[in-house]
Design a protein around this motif. Structure first.
Motif, PDB file in Angstrom:
ATOM      1  N   LEU A   1       0.815  -1.200   0.000  1.00  0.00           N
ATOM      2  CA  LEU A   1       0.000   0.000   0.000  1.00  0.00           C
ATOM      3  C   LEU A   1       0.853   1.256   0.000  1.00  0.00           C
ATOM      4  CD1 LEU A   1      -2.584  -1.072   2.713  1.00  0.00           C
ATOM      5  CD2 LEU A   1      -2.957  -0.972   0.252  1.00  0.00           C
ATOM      6  N   THR A   2       0.314   2.285  -0.607  1.00  0.00           N
ATOM      7  CA  THR A   2       0.923   3.607  -0.561  1.00  0.00           C
ATOM      8  C   THR A   2       0.012   4.523   0.244  1.00  0.00           C
ATOM      9  OG1 THR A   2       1.962   3.326  -2.730  1.00  0.00           O
ATOM     10  CG2 THR A   2       1.732   5.571  -1.907  1.00  0.00           C
ATOM     11  N   LEU A   3       0.550   5.138   1.284  1.00  0.00           N
ATOM     12  CA  LEU A   3      -0.237   6.013   2.138  1.00  0.00           C
ATOM     13  C   LEU A   3       0.194   7.450   1.925  1.00  0.00           C
ATOM     14  CD1 LEU A   3      -0.106   3.137   3.617  1.00  0.00           C
ATOM     15  CD2 LEU A   3      -0.749   4.394   5.649  1.00  0.00           C
TER      16      LEU A   3
ATOM     17  N   ALA B   1      -3.756   9.937   4.685  1.00  0.00           N
ATOM     18  CA  ALA B   1      -3.916   8.608   5.264  1.00  0.00           C
ATOM     19  C   ALA B   1      -3.030   8.435   6.492  1.00  0.00           C
ATOM     20  CB  ALA B   1      -3.602   7.542   4.221  1.00  0.00           C
ATOM     21  N   VAL B   2      -1.788   8.944   6.417  1.00  0.00           N
ATOM     22  CA  VAL B   2      -0.900   8.873   7.578  1.00  0.00           C
ATOM     23  C   VAL B   2      -1.485   9.658   8.740  1.00  0.00           C
ATOM     24  CG1 VAL B   2       1.369   9.572   8.453  1.00  0.00           C
ATOM     25  CG2 VAL B   2       1.182   8.472   6.218  1.00  0.00           C
ATOM     26  N   ARG B   3      -2.016  10.832   8.434  1.00  0.00           N
ATOM     27  CA  ARG B   3      -2.605  11.677   9.485  1.00  0.00           C
ATOM     28  C   ARG B   3      -3.799  10.986  10.139  1.00  0.00           C
ATOM     29  NH1 ARG B   3      -2.223  15.807   6.715  1.00  0.00           N
ATOM     30  NH2 ARG B   3      -4.247  15.792   5.675  1.00  0.00           N
ATOM     31  N   GLN B   4      -4.682  10.409   9.336  1.00  0.00           N
ATOM     32  CA  GLN B   4      -5.859   9.738   9.865  1.00  0.00           C
ATOM     33  C   GLN B   4      -5.483   8.507  10.676  1.00  0.00           C
ATOM     34  OE1 GLN B   4      -8.513   8.213   6.918  1.00  0.00           O
ATOM     35  NE2 GLN B   4      -9.966   7.405   8.397  1.00  0.00           N
ATOM     36  N   SER B   5      -4.376   7.873  10.317  1.00  0.00           N
ATOM     37  CA  SER B   5      -4.001   6.597  10.918  1.00  0.00           C
ATOM     38  C   SER B   5      -3.167   6.737  12.181  1.00  0.00           C
ATOM     39  CB  SER B   5      -3.217   5.756   9.897  1.00  0.00           C
ATOM     40  OG  SER B   5      -3.952   5.610   8.705  1.00  0.00           O
ATOM     41  N   THR B   6      -2.850   7.977  12.578  1.00  0.00           N
ATOM     42  CA  THR B   6      -2.013   8.185  13.760  1.00  0.00           C
ATOM     43  C   THR B   6      -2.678   9.194  14.703  1.00  0.00           C
ATOM     44  OG1 THR B   6      -0.760   9.834  12.476  1.00  0.00           O
ATOM     45  CG2 THR B   6       0.175   7.607  12.646  1.00  0.00           C
TER      46      THR B   6
ATOM     47  N   GLY C   1      10.474   9.855   2.730  1.00  0.00           N
ATOM     48  CA  GLY C   1       9.606   8.713   2.487  1.00  0.00           C
ATOM     49  C   GLY C   1       9.938   7.617   3.481  1.00  0.00           C
ATOM     50  N   TYR C   2       8.949   6.761   3.786  1.00  0.00           N
ATOM     51  CA  TYR C   2       9.155   5.711   4.787  1.00  0.00           C
ATOM     52  C   TYR C   2       8.726   4.376   4.204  1.00  0.00           C
ATOM     53  CZ  TYR C   2       9.640   3.761   9.479  1.00  0.00           C
ATOM     54  OH  TYR C   2      10.063   3.041  10.560  1.00  0.00           O
ATOM     55  N   LEU C   3       9.616   3.383   4.297  1.00  0.00           N
ATOM     56  CA  LEU C   3       9.334   2.019   3.854  1.00  0.00           C
ATOM     57  C   LEU C   3       9.041   1.156   5.077  1.00  0.00           C
ATOM     58  CD1 LEU C   3      12.173   1.488   1.206  1.00  0.00           C
ATOM     59  CD2 LEU C   3       9.830   2.269   0.816  1.00  0.00           C
TER      60      LEU C   3
ATOM     61  N   ARG D   1       5.330  -3.904   3.129  1.00  0.00           N
ATOM     62  CA  ARG D   1       3.909  -3.768   3.400  1.00  0.00           C
ATOM     63  C   ARG D   1       3.342  -2.432   2.937  1.00  0.00           C
ATOM     64  NH1 ARG D   1       1.592  -6.673   7.531  1.00  0.00           N
ATOM     65  NH2 ARG D   1      -0.326  -5.729   6.717  1.00  0.00           N
ATOM     66  N   ALA D   2       4.126  -1.362   3.101  1.00  0.00           N
ATOM     67  CA  ALA D   2       3.578  -0.044   2.781  1.00  0.00           C
ATOM     68  C   ALA D   2       4.692   0.962   2.553  1.00  0.00           C
ATOM     69  CB  ALA D   2       2.667   0.445   3.908  1.00  0.00           C
ATOM     70  N   VAL D   3       4.373   1.962   1.744  1.00  0.00           N
ATOM     71  CA  VAL D   3       5.207   3.142   1.563  1.00  0.00           C
ATOM     72  C   VAL D   3       4.419   4.317   2.133  1.00  0.00           C
ATOM     73  CG1 VAL D   3       6.370   4.658  -0.080  1.00  0.00           C
ATOM     74  CG2 VAL D   3       6.264   2.189  -0.517  1.00  0.00           C
ATOM     75  N   LEU D   4       5.003   5.007   3.105  1.00  0.00           N
ATOM     76  CA  LEU D   4       4.301   6.058   3.826  1.00  0.00           C
ATOM     77  C   LEU D   4       4.846   7.432   3.451  1.00  0.00           C
ATOM     78  CD1 LEU D   4       4.475   4.455   7.403  1.00  0.00           C
ATOM     79  CD2 LEU D   4       2.885   3.922   5.551  1.00  0.00           C
TER      80      LEU D   4
END
Length: 328
Positions: free
Chosen positions: A2-4, A8-13, A85-87, A97-100
């Motif tokens: 997934l690419t966030l 999406a990062v804001r909503q997920s934290t 960017g975060y892997l 699993r995701a690229v944030l």
């Protein structure tokens, strides 16, 4: 995989969950966090930029790597000078699993770290918060701080009154009792918590104006030539850091150390010691406390682990906020 994006990062934290995750990972002390690597990068204007690589992992659970570029040649353009960017990898299989969005992840975890420290170091009855700075981190700092305690007033000061007013408007829209500070010195004198996130190279917070019992949070000055608080502010405060190795290289501590104003032994504790209650934090209502942070990979990993847990709970969906991409 997934690419966030940033949203999406804001909503997920959410703040409470993120702050607790950072605290938990610090207390558990089972993460591996190597020193970050910094590499010189040639720039189009002939200058030199930087590539930073910041890994951290918990064996058999989760691995994360943040890559950060610093391109000072972008200053004065519409492009940011810092991008990230975060892997995020599965610790059992090694699969990506995701690229944030690393910029948003950094904003969130940086503000959460400040709030966690303030929860240990600010007076329980602290009621006035001053945010110094008007960049993207400023509203995040205010929102994270109000997640751990209620403030009667949140003042914002910046060199540009227009940018300060815009930051205040963002905070008001989130329900905060925010207002602009016309004069920095006067705002410092009435604040219970001062949170600074600027690129200043000369001190902004004057220690002579800081009242007994104040907590000072210094976030913005990450290089040795940067400074947000003067020597009096440093000298009279009980000093705390996110990590000792990182914080000692920042100007707010490095310059007073070089001048002999303080010594390394004056650092009372790091954030891990505060989180694990190995240090009691504030010891009196009149004590001035100061927390210096420059960022550390463990907090990135804690934020990513919050997102990973939500991915697993939601079947990699997170309410449709993540955009599915092709496997690399």
């Amino acid at each position: 995989m997934l690419t966030l994006d940033a949203a999406a990062v804001r909503q997920s934290t959410p703040w409470h969950e993120l702050i607790e995750a950072i605290e938990r990972l610090l207390v558990e002390n089972d993460a591996s966090v190597p020193q970050r690597d910094i590499h010189d990068v040639g720039l189009p204007d002939g200058g030199t930029g930087s590539l930073l690589v910041m890994p951290a992992w918990v064996d058999r659970e989760v691995l994360g790597v943040k890559a950060v570029t610093y391109y000072p040649s972008n200053a004065g353009t519409d492009l940011p000078t810092i991008s990230a960017g975060y892997l995020l990898f599965d610790g059992q299989t090694g699969q990506l699993r995701a690229v944030l969005d690393g910029d948003e992840l950094t904003l969130r975890r940086t503000a959460a770290v400040s709030a966690l420290a303030a929860d240990r170091l600010a007076r329980p009855d602290a009621s006035r918060l001053l945010v110094v700075g008007t960049g993207n981190l400023a509203p995040n700092l205010a929102l994270a701080h109000v997640a751990v305690r209620e403030f009667d007033a949140v003042e914002v000061w910046g060199r540009s009154p227009q940018r300060a007013a815009a930051t205040v408007q963002q905070l008001v829209e989130h329900g905060l009792p925010a207002l602009p500070a016309d004069t920095l010195d006067e705002a410092v004198g009435r604040a219970d918590v001062i949170s600074c996130a600027t690129g200043a190279t000369s001190p902004l917070v004057r220690g002579a104006l800081v009242q007994p019992g104040t907590h000072i949070d210094l976030v913005g000055a990450f290089r040795a030539d940067m400074r947000e608080a003067d020597e009096e502010a440093i000298r009279q405060a009980t000093l705390f850091v996110d990590t000792l190795d990182g914080a000692l290289g920042a100007g707010d501590l490095a310059q007073p150390l070089d001048a002999g104003v303080i010594s390394v032994g004056d650092i009372a504790a790091d954030l891990a010691s505060l989180a694990a209650l190995r240090h009691p934090g504030r010891t009196s209502d009149s004590e001035i406390t100061l927390f210096k942070s420059v960022g550390f990979a463990l907090s990135d990993l804690a934020a990513a682990r919050v997102i990973l847990d939500r991915m697993d709970s939601a079947g990699d969906g997170l309410g449709g906020q993540m955009a599915r991409s092709e496997r690399l």
